[in-house]
Design a protein around this motif. Structure first.
Motif, PDB file in Angstrom:
ATOM      1  N   LYS A  84       4.487   2.254 -16.571  1.00  0.00           N
ATOM      2  CA  LYS A  84       5.293   3.362 -16.057  1.00  0.00           C
ATOM      3  C   LYS A  84       5.317   3.323 -14.517  1.00  0.00           C
ATOM      4  O   LYS A  84       4.672   2.491 -13.891  1.00  0.00           O
ATOM      5  N   ALA A  85       6.050   4.204 -13.911  1.00  0.00           N
ATOM      6  CA  ALA A  85       6.210   4.187 -12.451  1.00  0.00           C
ATOM      7  C   ALA A  85       4.890   4.437 -11.741  1.00  0.00           C
ATOM      8  O   ALA A  85       4.557   3.781 -10.751  1.00  0.00           O
ATOM      9  N   SER A  86       4.094   5.401 -12.249  1.00  0.00           N
ATOM     10  CA  SER A  86       2.830   5.730 -11.590  1.00  0.00           C
ATOM     11  C   SER A  86       1.838   4.576 -11.700  1.00  0.00           C
ATOM     12  O   SER A  86       1.139   4.251 -10.739  1.00  0.00           O
ATOM     13  N   GLY A  87       1.781   3.942 -12.860  1.00  0.00           N
ATOM     14  CA  GLY A  87       0.868   2.818 -13.044  1.00  0.00           C
ATOM     15  C   GLY A  87       1.249   1.642 -12.173  1.00  0.00           C
ATOM     16  O   GLY A  87       0.369   0.977 -11.599  1.00  0.00           O
ATOM     17  N   MET A  88       2.553   1.359 -12.049  1.00  0.00           N
ATOM     18  CA  MET A  88       3.019   0.275 -11.191  1.00  0.00           C
ATOM     19  C   MET A  88       2.638   0.550  -9.739  1.00  0.00           C
ATOM     20  O   MET A  88       2.223  -0.345  -9.002  1.00  0.00           O
ATOM     21  N   ALA A  89       2.782   1.812  -9.313  1.00  0.00           N
ATOM     22  CA  ALA A  89       2.472   2.171  -7.928  1.00  0.00           C
ATOM     23  C   ALA A  89       0.980   2.018  -7.637  1.00  0.00           C
ATOM     24  O   ALA A  89       0.585   1.518  -6.582  1.00  0.00           O
ATOM     25  N   VAL A  90       0.126   2.444  -8.580  1.00  0.00           N
ATOM     26  CA  VAL A  90      -1.322   2.315  -8.402  1.00  0.00           C
ATOM     27  C   VAL A  90      -1.727   0.844  -8.325  1.00  0.00           C
ATOM     28  O   VAL A  90      -2.489   0.434  -7.436  1.00  0.00           O
ATOM     29  N   LEU A  91      -1.201   0.034  -9.246  1.00  0.00           N
ATOM     30  CA  LEU A  91      -1.526  -1.395  -9.257  1.00  0.00           C
ATOM     31  C   LEU A  91      -1.043  -2.073  -7.981  1.00  0.00           C
ATOM     32  O   LEU A  91      -1.743  -2.911  -7.404  1.00  0.00           O
ATOM     33  N   GLU A  92       0.137  -1.691  -7.521  1.00  0.00           N
ATOM     34  CA  GLU A  92       0.690  -2.258  -6.288  1.00  0.00           C
ATOM     35  C   GLU A  92      -0.213  -1.948  -5.104  1.00  0.00           C
ATOM     36  O   GLU A  92      -0.454  -2.797  -4.245  1.00  0.00           O
ATOM     37  N   LEU A 145       0.828  -1.212   0.000  1.00  0.00           N
ATOM     38  CA  LEU A 145       0.000   0.000   0.000  1.00  0.00           C
ATOM     39  C   LEU A 145       0.860   1.258   0.000  1.00  0.00           C
ATOM     40  O   LEU A 145       0.452   2.303  -0.515  1.00  0.00           O
ATOM     41  N   ARG A 146       2.051   1.140   0.564  1.00  0.00           N
ATOM     42  CA  ARG A 146       2.983   2.280   0.561  1.00  0.00           C
ATOM     43  C   ARG A 146       3.950   2.218  -0.619  1.00  0.00           C
ATOM     44  O   ARG A 146       4.877   3.016  -0.705  1.00  0.00           O
ATOM     45  N   ALA A 147       3.694   1.240  -1.519  1.00  0.00           N
ATOM     46  CA  ALA A 147       4.485   1.089  -2.756  1.00  0.00           C
ATOM     47  C   ALA A 147       5.974   0.998  -2.472  1.00  0.00           C
ATOM     48  O   ALA A 147       6.799   1.648  -3.103  1.00  0.00           O
ATOM     49  N   ARG A 148       6.324   0.155  -1.499  1.00  0.00           N
ATOM     50  CA  ARG A 148       7.737  -0.057  -1.228  1.00  0.00           C
ATOM     51  C   ARG A 148       8.001  -1.548  -1.052  1.00  0.00           C
ATOM     52  O   ARG A 148       7.090  -2.317  -0.736  1.00  0.00           O
ATOM     53  N   SER A 149       9.237  -1.951  -1.258  1.00  0.00           N
ATOM     54  CA  SER A 149       9.612  -3.350  -1.166  1.00  0.00           C
ATOM     55  C   SER A 149       9.491  -3.843   0.268  1.00  0.00           C
ATOM     56  O   SER A 149       9.909  -3.171   1.205  1.00  0.00           O
TER      57      SER A 149
END
Length: 212
Positions: free
Chosen positions: A179-187, A94-98
């Motif tokens: 892209k980075a934003s799309g990956m973050a939203v999906l994550e 949810l925080r888009a981090r590993s």
């Protein structure tokens, strides 16, 4: 059991396993670890990583119950522990981090420097990490002695790693498309669903412990 029950078992199992394995989340790491490799080696690395991780998941799904007997751990306690581990992973998503439950920064750097990264760290712990192993064990144990439901859980594992192979094989395309934003939203979406599944695991476990 009704058909609706089996459909529900399959969908819950597939979503829980796929989201905790999270092949999309390791696309950037996979690209870094295979940078400079020829396309054939990249495909071979993805294939070996998914085959080994899938085999490990299937092994724990089929024989993980032995752990309960050897260590005297109840299914209810394992559900609570597995749910907590999943919740930590979900909060990191949810925080888009590993997530540190999958791999540490030092392990990532070691993987980048290695010549063959298919087994470690890709297969284990990135794909088949502690959270994924706990999830599949809980799902299998929850279905008891219903062979059809247990088969559906195993099918969820197989489908997850077939999909993971195609995601990693086309990692460059996935990253360029989302892209980075799309990956973050999906994550974050995947993390929210995984958090709900984790809470359900813990609720079932606490209820069993309370009545037990």
């Amino acid at each position: 059991m009704s058909m609706a029950h089996y459909v529900s078992v399959f969908l819950v199992s597939l979503s829980a396993i796929f989201f905790v394995v999270d092949p999309l989340g390791i696309v950037p790491l996979f690209l870094t670890m295979t940078a400079g490799d020829p396309p054939e080696k990249v495909r071979r690395t993805a294939r070996r990583a998914c085959a080994v991780a899938g085999g490990l998941m299937l092994f724990f799904a089929l024989f993980g119950g032995v752990v309960f007997k050897v260590f005297g751990v109840s299914l209810a306690a394992f559900r609570v522990a597995g749910g907590l581990l999943l919740l930590v992973t979900a909060l990191d998503m949810l925080r888009a981090r590993s997530s540190a439950t999958r791999t540490t920064p030092s392990e990532e750097q070691e993987g980048i420097a290695k010549e063959d990264v298919a087994l470690v760290p890709l297969a284990m712990p990135l794909l088949a990490g502690p959270g994924a192993l706990a999830t599949v064990m809980v799902l299998m144990a929850r279905e008891g002695n219903d062979p059809v439901a247990m088969g559906l859980v195993l099918a969820g594992v197989a489908i997850t790693f077939m999909a993971s192979y195609f995601v990693l094989r086309g990692a460059g395309l996935v990253q360029r498309a989302l892209k980075a934003s799309g990956m973050a939203v999906l994550e974050r979406v995947m993390g929210l669903i995984l958090a709900a599944i984790a809470v359900q695991f813990m609720a079932d476990g606490v209820k069993e412990l309370w009545h037990g």
